[in-house]
Design an enzyme around this catalytic site. Sequence first.
Site, PDB file in Angstrom:
ATOM      1  N   GLU A   1      -9.290   3.614   2.432  1.00 37.70           N
ATOM      2  CA  GLU A   1      -8.863   3.706   1.035  1.00 37.70           C
ATOM      3  C   GLU A   1      -7.786   2.690   0.666  1.00 37.70           C
ATOM      4  OE1 GLU A   1      -7.520   5.293   3.435  1.00 37.70           O
ATOM      5  OE2 GLU A   1      -5.393   5.092   2.968  1.00 37.70           O
TER       6      GLU A   1
ATOM      7  N   ASP B   1       1.788   6.575   5.377  1.00 38.20           N
ATOM      8  CA  ASP B   1       0.788   5.592   4.959  1.00 38.20           C
ATOM      9  C   ASP B   1       1.220   4.830   3.703  1.00 38.20           C
ATOM     10  OD1 ASP B   1      -1.549   4.319   5.597  1.00 38.20           O
ATOM     11  OD2 ASP B   1      -2.850   5.693   4.490  1.00 38.20           O
TER      12      ASP B   1
ATOM     13  N   LYS C   1      -9.948  12.910   8.275  1.00 43.67           N
ATOM     14  CA  LYS C   1      -9.391  12.532   9.570  1.00 43.67           C
ATOM     15  C   LYS C   1      -9.333  13.736  10.503  1.00 43.67           C
ATOM     16  CE  LYS C   1      -6.292   8.795   8.143  1.00 43.67           C
ATOM     17  NZ  LYS C   1      -6.939   7.740   8.930  1.00 43.67           N
TER      18      LYS C   1
ATOM     19  N   ARG D   1      -7.488  -0.473   1.226  1.00 44.97           N
ATOM     20  CA  ARG D   1      -8.039  -1.723   0.675  1.00 44.97           C
ATOM     21  C   ARG D   1      -8.494  -1.542  -0.757  1.00 44.97           C
ATOM     22  NH1 ARG D   1     -12.309  -1.827   5.519  1.00 44.97           N
ATOM     23  NH2 ARG D   1     -10.536  -0.742   6.440  1.00 44.97           N
TER      24      ARG D   1
ATOM     25  N   LYS E   1       0.861  -1.187   0.000  1.00 44.69           N
ATOM     26  CA  LYS E   1       0.000   0.000   0.000  1.00 44.69           C
ATOM     27  C   LYS E   1       0.893   1.231   0.000  1.00 44.69           C
ATOM     28  CE  LYS E   1      -3.089   2.711   3.061  1.00 44.69           C
ATOM     29  NZ  LYS E   1      -3.950   2.740   4.256  1.00 44.69           N
TER      30      LYS E   1
ATOM     31  N   ASP F   1     -12.027   7.062   3.982  1.00 42.98           N
ATOM     32  CA  ASP F   1     -10.787   6.866   4.743  1.00 42.98           C
ATOM     33  C   ASP F   1     -10.360   5.395   4.758  1.00 42.98           C
ATOM     34  OD1 ASP F   1      -8.606   7.505   6.249  1.00 42.98           O
ATOM     35  OD2 ASP F   1      -9.707   7.735   8.146  1.00 42.98           O
TER      36      ASP F   1
HETATM   37  N1  BES Z   1      -4.062   4.728   6.972  1.00 45.09           N
HETATM   38  C1  BES Z   1      -5.143   4.440   7.824  1.00 45.09           C
HETATM   39  C2  BES Z   1      -4.773   3.454   8.949  1.00 45.09           C
HETATM   40  C3  BES Z   1      -3.739   3.884   9.943  1.00 45.09           C
HETATM   41  C4  BES Z   1      -4.133   4.417  11.162  1.00 45.09           C
HETATM   42  C5  BES Z   1      -2.403   3.721   9.705  1.00 45.09           C
HETATM   43  C6  BES Z   1      -3.182   4.780  12.095  1.00 45.09           C
HETATM   44  C7  BES Z   1      -1.461   4.089  10.626  1.00 45.09           C
HETATM   45  C8  BES Z   1      -1.848   4.612  11.833  1.00 45.09           C
HETATM   46  C9  BES Z   1      -6.303   3.830   7.038  1.00 45.09           C
HETATM   47  O1  BES Z   1      -6.411   4.235   5.723  1.00 45.09           O
HETATM   48  C10 BES Z   1      -7.554   4.245   7.740  1.00 45.09           C
HETATM   49  O2  BES Z   1      -7.783   5.397   7.810  1.00 45.09           O
HETATM   50  N2  BES Z   1      -8.298   3.276   8.247  1.00 45.09           N
HETATM   51  C11 BES Z   1      -9.480   3.544   8.952  1.00 45.09           C
HETATM   52  C12 BES Z   1     -10.500   2.514   8.544  1.00 45.09           C
HETATM   53  C13 BES Z   1     -11.898   2.838   8.969  1.00 45.09           C
HETATM   54  C14 BES Z   1     -12.411   4.060   8.243  1.00 45.09           C
HETATM   55  C15 BES Z   1     -12.778   1.644   8.669  1.00 45.09           C
HETATM   56  C16 BES Z   1      -9.163   3.436  10.443  1.00 45.09           C
HETATM   57  O3  BES Z   1      -8.307   2.650  10.818  1.00 45.09           O
HETATM   58  O4  BES Z   1      -9.726   4.216  11.208  1.00 45.09           O
HETATM   59 ZN    ZN Z   2      -7.506   6.058   5.511  1.00 43.80          ZN
HETATM   60 ZN    ZN Z   3      -4.602   4.839   4.817  1.00 39.47          ZN
END
Ligand code: BES
Ligand code: ZN
Ligand code: ZN
Length: 491
Positions: free
Chosen positions: A341, A280, A269, A343, A257, A339
């Site tokens: 994204e 990321d 966010k 996946r 990713k 968010d």
């Molecule tokens: N890049 C984030 C995940 C992340 C969080 C990486 C903290 C490193 C540190 C990912 O794209 C994301 O935002 N995931 C969301 C998913 C949710 C919207 C289902 C999350 O983890 O809150």
């Molecule tokens: Zn995200």
């Molecule tokens: Zn992300």
Amino acid sequence: MKIAFANATLPKSGVIVVFATEGGKLTAPAAIVDKASKGQLTRAVKAANFEGKRDQIMDVIACGTYDRILVVGLGKADSITAHETEMLGGAIAGSLQSAKVTIAAIAVASHKTLSEAETASLLASGASLRVYSFDQYKSKKPEKAKPLDSIAIHSASAEKAEAEFAPLSAIREGNHFARNLVNEPANILYPVEFANRAKQLAKAGVKIEILTPAQMKKLGMGALLGVAQGSPFEARLVVMRWDGGKKGQQPIAFIGKGVTFDTGGVSIKPAGGMEDMKGDMGGAACVTGLMLALAKRKAKANVIGAIGLVENAIDGNAQRPGDVVKSMSGQTIAVLNTDAEGRLVLADVLWYIQDKFKPKFMINLATLTGAILVALGKEHAGLFSNNDELAKRISDAGYATGEKVWRMPLTPAYDKMIDSDIADMKNIGGRFAGSITAAQFLQRFVNKVPWAHLDVAGTAMDAEKSAINQSWGSGWGVRLLNKLVADHYEK
Ligand code: BES
Ligand code: ZN
Ligand code: ZN
């Protein structure tokens, strides 16, 4: 840092590192140094009640003819592992750096579990992993030489040590390449720039192919492109190939990713800590560093490294919650949260790679969910797999390198949580089991190929500091996956 492998004749002055085992017993080379210091070293060890426990380090200043003698505890030396030796090398380098030492010698002692050459090369590896710094954006450069400019590692088999160090040096290079990528800010490292850095691997013999948005559109990559559409930076898909194995042998594939910045998109966010989202792309950084390491050490395997590079940003053209996109696989996705994204990006890259290269396995790495931090903290990365053998091999390589993983479940009940009313699936599964539903989503794009997903949100960036890593971007996974390849896929 310069590293030299020298013969067993020890210097009589300067800074020297020696070893003692449990009970404060000096090893043979340490005894030579003690003799040169007319017994002062023994006296210091006794006076300080130095116990020689593993990782205990005693700093003796102005001892005999030496400026400084670092006595390092081995603990029970006969049970020390390769990884523990590497960690010792890192701890030694750290102590020397804090003491502002620029040049030092290390007097390697022999013991049962590892040869002197192995010990010397592993100490060098640990030290070289440790002395990383990311300082190109500091405009004031230090005037004096950097701490720990060079070390000489003395052992009975210098040539062998040097030979054993060659692959470790390649791995170090791959790890530091990955750390650099993760540490770069997102205004510098956007998708096209990341692809340019990946191009540098051509010098090491890696073949590089770069797909533009127009090419990805033709292939039907609506999931990946949907994420990119709110950013002024164009997306890229980079496919790296290292053909070090037999001609025609089925390749293995690593997929990363590479979200160069994740604002969350319209599902934006919170501001606090958002700056961390420059990291990321930690999965893509690891894949790129791994390819460099494999090429530099001329691994006897056919390996594909593929990275999906996008920025998840917001403008008037950004995708909205509720949008439905069509992935390359033909499956449709309701994007309920912009968010989630990563996946979406991986869905198209995984499909493309299994379809085009028919790999023996695919392993993807992604800073995919915050929920994996809730579940496992920073101690283990999350491992999800449809294949027990592959999962076990990854787990073993993890413990051997200290880049540990913990397996999480995948089941039809979790899979059901991402069914959608209006499309084939939705990109979020609800409040619970967030890391698992994300993994279930990915599994819908692997088409039964043996596959593993590593959720590295807790380990790729802002990782726990360790003897061999003090950097925000850790380069996590390069050492683990290199070991996996070396142990099982170079026959
Ligand atoms: N890049 C984030 C995940 C992340 C969080 C990486 C903290 C490193 C540190 C990912 O794209 C994301 O935002 N995931 C969301 C998913 C949710 C919207 C289902 C999350 O983890 O809150
Ligand atoms: Zn995200
Ligand atoms: Zn992300």
